[in-house]
Motif scaffolding. Structure first.
Motif, PDB file in Angstrom:
ATOM      1  N   GLU A   3      -3.012  48.974  -6.513  1.00 10.40           N
ATOM      2  CA  GLU A   3      -2.950  47.518  -6.421  1.00 10.40           C
ATOM      3  C   GLU A   3      -4.129  46.942  -5.630  1.00 10.40           C
ATOM      4  O   GLU A   3      -4.205  45.719  -5.453  1.00 10.40           O
ATOM      5  N   LEU A   4      -5.030  47.802  -5.175  1.00  9.58           N
ATOM      6  CA  LEU A   4      -6.130  47.385  -4.298  1.00  9.58           C
ATOM      7  C   LEU A   4      -7.461  47.840  -4.904  1.00  9.58           C
ATOM      8  O   LEU A   4      -8.047  48.841  -4.479  1.00  9.58           O
ATOM      9  N   PRO A   5      -7.976  47.112  -5.882  1.00 12.78           N
ATOM     10  CA  PRO A   5      -9.165  47.571  -6.604  1.00 12.78           C
ATOM     11  C   PRO A   5     -10.428  47.658  -5.759  1.00 12.78           C
ATOM     12  O   PRO A   5     -11.384  48.345  -6.150  1.00 12.78           O
ATOM     13  N   GLN A   6     -10.459  46.998  -4.613  1.00  9.16           N
ATOM     14  CA  GLN A   6     -11.656  47.065  -3.773  1.00  9.16           C
ATOM     15  C   GLN A   6     -11.771  48.378  -3.008  1.00  9.16           C
ATOM     16  O   GLN A   6     -12.822  48.686  -2.440  1.00  9.16           O
ATOM     17  N   LEU A   7     -10.687  49.174  -2.982  1.00  8.46           N
ATOM     18  CA  LEU A   7     -10.695  50.420  -2.222  1.00  8.46           C
ATOM     19  C   LEU A   7     -11.034  51.608  -3.118  1.00  8.46           C
ATOM     20  O   LEU A   7     -10.686  51.640  -4.299  1.00  8.46           O
ATOM     21  N   VAL A   8     -11.720  52.579  -2.540  1.00 10.32           N
ATOM     22  CA  VAL A   8     -12.002  53.845  -3.218  1.00 10.32           C
ATOM     23  C   VAL A   8     -11.439  54.973  -2.361  1.00 10.32           C
ATOM     24  O   VAL A   8     -11.285  54.837  -1.145  1.00 10.32           O
ATOM     25  N   LYS A   9     -11.149  56.095  -3.000  1.00 12.17           N
ATOM     26  CA  LYS A   9     -10.576  57.228  -2.275  1.00 12.17           C
ATOM     27  C   LYS A   9     -11.666  58.021  -1.596  1.00 12.17           C
ATOM     28  O   LYS A   9     -12.719  58.297  -2.175  1.00 12.17           O
ATOM     29  N   SER A  10     -11.426  58.389  -0.357  1.00 15.29           N
ATOM     30  CA  SER A  10     -12.395  59.168   0.400  1.00 15.29           C
ATOM     31  C   SER A  10     -12.516  60.582  -0.164  1.00 15.29           C
ATOM     32  O   SER A  10     -11.541  61.167  -0.638  1.00 15.29           O
ATOM     33  N   ASP A  11     -13.724  61.125  -0.076  1.00 11.08           N
ATOM     34  CA  ASP A  11     -13.939  62.518  -0.473  1.00 11.08           C
ATOM     35  C   ASP A  11     -13.914  63.439   0.745  1.00 11.08           C
ATOM     36  O   ASP A  11     -14.518  64.506   0.744  1.00 11.08           O
ATOM     37  N   ALA A  12     -13.168  62.998   1.777  1.00 13.28           N
ATOM     38  CA  ALA A  12     -13.048  63.806   2.991  1.00 13.28           C
ATOM     39  C   ALA A  12     -12.398  65.138   2.655  1.00 13.28           C
ATOM     40  O   ALA A  12     -11.706  65.268   1.646  1.00 13.28           O
ATOM     41  N   PRO A  13     -12.598  66.150   3.502  1.00 16.82           N
ATOM     42  CA  PRO A  13     -11.977  67.455   3.253  1.00 16.82           C
ATOM     43  C   PRO A  13     -10.458  67.351   3.133  1.00 16.82           C
ATOM     44  O   PRO A  13      -9.842  66.403   3.627  1.00 16.82           O
ATOM     45  N   ALA A  14      -9.867  68.319   2.495  1.00 15.63           N
ATOM     46  CA  ALA A  14      -8.424  68.300   2.259  1.00 15.63           C
ATOM     47  C   ALA A  14      -7.628  68.289   3.552  1.00 15.63           C
ATOM     48  O   ALA A  14      -6.454  67.931   3.557  1.00 15.63           O
ATOM     49  N   THR A  15      -8.260  68.699   4.650  1.00 15.85           N
ATOM     50  CA  THR A  15      -7.552  68.721   5.933  1.00 15.85           C
ATOM     51  C   THR A  15      -7.504  67.350   6.598  1.00 15.85           C
ATOM     52  O   THR A  15      -6.815  67.177   7.596  1.00 15.85           O
ATOM     53  N   ALA A  16      -8.264  66.374   6.093  1.00 20.71           N
ATOM     54  CA  ALA A  16      -8.282  65.042   6.699  1.00 20.71           C
ATOM     55  C   ALA A  16      -7.099  64.220   6.217  1.00 20.71           C
ATOM     56  O   ALA A  16      -6.481  64.519   5.188  1.00 20.71           O
ATOM     57  N   TYR A  17      -6.782  63.140   6.934  1.00 17.54           N
ATOM     58  CA  TYR A  17      -5.731  62.239   6.490  1.00 17.54           C
ATOM     59  C   TYR A  17      -6.125  61.610   5.154  1.00 17.54           C
ATOM     60  O   TYR A  17      -7.284  61.230   4.963  1.00 17.54           O
ATOM     61  N   PRO A  18      -5.181  61.456   4.208  1.00 15.18           N
ATOM     62  CA  PRO A  18      -5.490  60.767   2.950  1.00 15.18           C
ATOM     63  C   PRO A  18      -5.978  59.348   3.232  1.00 15.18           C
ATOM     64  O   PRO A  18      -5.299  58.585   3.925  1.00 15.18           O
ATOM     65  N   LEU A  19      -7.142  58.983   2.702  1.00 21.73           N
ATOM     66  CA  LEU A  19      -7.813  57.743   3.085  1.00 21.73           C
ATOM     67  C   LEU A  19      -8.359  56.998   1.875  1.00 21.73           C
ATOM     68  O   LEU A  19      -8.958  57.590   0.980  1.00 21.73           O
ATOM     69  N   TYR A  20      -8.162  55.674   1.864  1.00 25.07           N
ATOM     70  CA  TYR A  20      -8.848  54.765   0.952  1.00 25.07           C
ATOM     71  C   TYR A  20      -9.613  53.756   1.804  1.00 25.07           C
ATOM     72  O   TYR A  20      -9.125  53.321   2.852  1.00 25.07           O
ATOM     73  N   TYR A  21     -10.793  53.353   1.336  1.00 30.77           N
ATOM     74  CA  TYR A  21     -11.593  52.418   2.130  1.00 30.77           C
ATOM     75  C   TYR A  21     -12.425  51.536   1.201  1.00 30.77           C
ATOM     76  O   TYR A  21     -12.663  51.866   0.026  1.00 30.77           O
ATOM     77  N   ASP A  22     -12.870  50.401   1.749  1.00 39.89           N
ATOM     78  CA  ASP A  22     -13.713  49.467   1.015  1.00 39.89           C
ATOM     79  C   ASP A  22     -15.169  49.858   1.243  1.00 39.89           C
ATOM     80  O   ASP A  22     -15.669  49.768   2.372  1.00 39.89           O
ATOM     81  N   PRO A  23     -15.903  50.299   0.222  1.00 34.64           N
ATOM     82  CA  PRO A  23     -17.289  50.725   0.426  1.00 34.64           C
ATOM     83  C   PRO A  23     -18.211  49.596   0.870  1.00 34.64           C
ATOM     84  O   PRO A  23     -19.288  49.856   1.411  1.00 34.64           O
ATOM     85  N   ALA A  24     -17.799  48.341   0.663  1.00 34.89           N
ATOM     86  CA  ALA A  24     -18.612  47.226   1.150  1.00 34.89           C
ATOM     87  C   ALA A  24     -18.556  47.130   2.671  1.00 34.89           C
ATOM     88  O   ALA A  24     -19.460  46.596   3.305  1.00 34.89           O
ATOM     89  N   VAL A  25     -17.462  47.658   3.256  1.00 38.74           N
ATOM     90  CA  VAL A  25     -17.305  47.627   4.715  1.00 38.74           C
ATOM     91  C   VAL A  25     -17.779  48.936   5.336  1.00 38.74           C
ATOM     92  O   VAL A  25     -18.340  48.951   6.431  1.00 38.74           O
ATOM     93  N   TYR A  26     -17.566  50.039   4.618  1.00 34.96           N
ATOM     94  CA  TYR A  26     -17.979  51.366   5.081  1.00 34.96           C
ATOM     95  C   TYR A  26     -18.981  51.953   4.082  1.00 34.96           C
ATOM     96  O   TYR A  26     -18.630  52.819   3.281  1.00 34.96           O
ATOM     97  N   PRO A  27     -20.228  51.466   4.095  1.00 32.72           N
ATOM     98  CA  PRO A  27     -21.219  51.955   3.124  1.00 32.72           C
ATOM     99  C   PRO A  27     -21.659  53.376   3.457  1.00 32.72           C
ATOM    100  O   PRO A  27     -21.328  53.906   4.523  1.00 32.72           O
ATOM    101  N   PRO A  28     -22.402  54.022   2.542  1.00 33.58           N
ATOM    102  CA  PRO A  28     -22.912  55.368   2.831  1.00 33.58           C
ATOM    103  C   PRO A  28     -23.676  55.390   4.147  1.00 33.58           C
ATOM    104  O   PRO A  28     -24.468  54.498   4.445  1.00 33.58           O
ATOM    105  N   GLY A  29     -23.417  56.387   4.941  1.00 35.78           N
ATOM    106  CA  GLY A  29     -24.070  56.500   6.244  1.00 35.78           C
ATOM    107  C   GLY A  29     -23.246  55.937   7.378  1.00 35.78           C
ATOM    108  O   GLY A  29     -23.495  56.227   8.544  1.00 35.78           O
ATOM    109  N   LYS A  30     -22.240  55.116   7.050  1.00 32.76           N
ATOM    110  CA  LYS A  30     -21.328  54.596   8.073  1.00 32.76           C
ATOM    111  C   LYS A  30     -19.996  55.299   7.884  1.00 32.76           C
ATOM    112  O   LYS A  30     -19.093  54.807   7.218  1.00 32.76           O
ATOM    113  N   ARG A  31     -19.864  56.453   8.461  1.00 35.63           N
ATOM    114  CA  ARG A  31     -18.721  57.307   8.189  1.00 35.63           C
ATOM    115  C   ARG A  31     -17.440  56.756   8.806  1.00 35.63           C
ATOM    116  O   ARG A  31     -17.426  56.354   9.958  1.00 35.63           O
ATOM    117  N   HIS A  32     -16.404  56.731   8.029  1.00 35.92           N
ATOM    118  CA  HIS A  32     -15.113  56.268   8.538  1.00 35.92           C
ATOM    119  C   HIS A  32     -14.543  57.308   9.489  1.00 35.92           C
ATOM    120  O   HIS A  32     -14.627  58.506   9.245  1.00 35.92           O
TER     121      HIS A  32
END
Length: 249
Positions: free
Chosen positions: A212-241
């Motif tokens: 329901e949140l088209p602005q969010l993309v799923k993080s490619d963090a390792p499987a051990t990280a918390y499941p995460l979706y984020y807005d790439p406009a707020v967290y662009p490449p190089g600004k790691r969540h």
């Protein structure tokens, strides 16, 4: 082109200039006799007016009338003393409904809760059941109904029962992650105040909610990280969540 700046002044020489397209709310604090003006999201404080103790509420009402005459709509919320600990002085907030990013309606019973309260941006308003319902009804009337993501929680944990109703503007969510160990879904909006929605197995729910949140993309963090979706406009490449480096124990 934006609308003309609105200038507010007082007898102490304070002045506040409000840009209508950026403005979110103002708050009148009875303990300090100040009125604070705040912009949307993380843009911060727009200014501050000192008031005399005797005319404090009248000054707040005059500010409301001035901004209303300039075409701004507001929802008024009265806060006050926490019924459990009495630590808060009375306060009065005037929110522009279109800028309210979320609300938390905490119904958890004392001693673990603080009694019925609607919270916005971490500020609690101690309202009875009818007042809370009236606020939510008015908010839904004044904002797009299809832009709200709502949750109701009645979660029994090891130590307490957590009850509440949570609402978020879908278009304003900038990240969301599941914390299975704590049984909650963490959601953040532009004001950067993170809300924790109690739920069982949030890691199983997050993918469905994210649809329901088209602005969010799923993080490619390792499987051990918390499941995460984020807005790439707020967290662009190089600004790691930060969730990318938080691991389950």
């Amino acid at each position: 082109m934006g609308r003309k700046l609105i200038s507010l002044k007082n007898d102490f020489g304070d002045a506040v200039r409000i840009k209508p397209e950026n403005f979110s709310y103002f708050a009148a604090w009875e303990d300090t006799h100040h009125i604070n003006f705040w912009n949307k999201g993380s843009e911060g404080c727009a200014g501050d007016l000192r008031c005399s103790p005797d005319g404090f509420m009248e000054d707040a009402e005059q500010v409301f009338l001035r901004l209303k005459a300039a075409g701004m709509d507001f929802i008024r919320l009265q806060g006050g003393t926490d019924p459990e600990n009495g630590e808060h002085a009375p306060y009065l907030f005037f929110y522009r409904p279109e800028t309210i990013e979320y609300f938390e309606d905490d119904k958890t019973d004392p001693p673990f809760g603080h009694g019925p309260a609607i919270s916005i941006g971490g500020v609690p308003f101690f309202l009875d059941e009818g007042e809370r319902a009236d606020f939510k009804h008015l908010l839904m009337q004044k904002t797009p109904a299809d832009d709200w993501l709502e949750f109701s929680s009645d979660l029994q944990t090891q130590f307490r029962c957590v009850r509440g109703h949570y609402g978020f503007r879908k278009s304003m969510i900038i990240d969301m992650f599941a914390v299975p160990r704590e049984n909650h879904l963490a959601i953040q909006t532009p004001d950067r105040h993170r809300s924790f929605v109690p739920m069982e197995n949030p890691e199983r729910m997050i993918d469905t909610i994210a649809r329901e949140l088209p602005q969010l993309v799923k993080s490619d963090a390792p499987a051990t990280a918390y499941p995460l979706y984020y807005d790439p406009a707020v967290y662009p490449p190089g600004k790691r969540h930060h969730v990318n480096i938080v691991f389950r124990r």
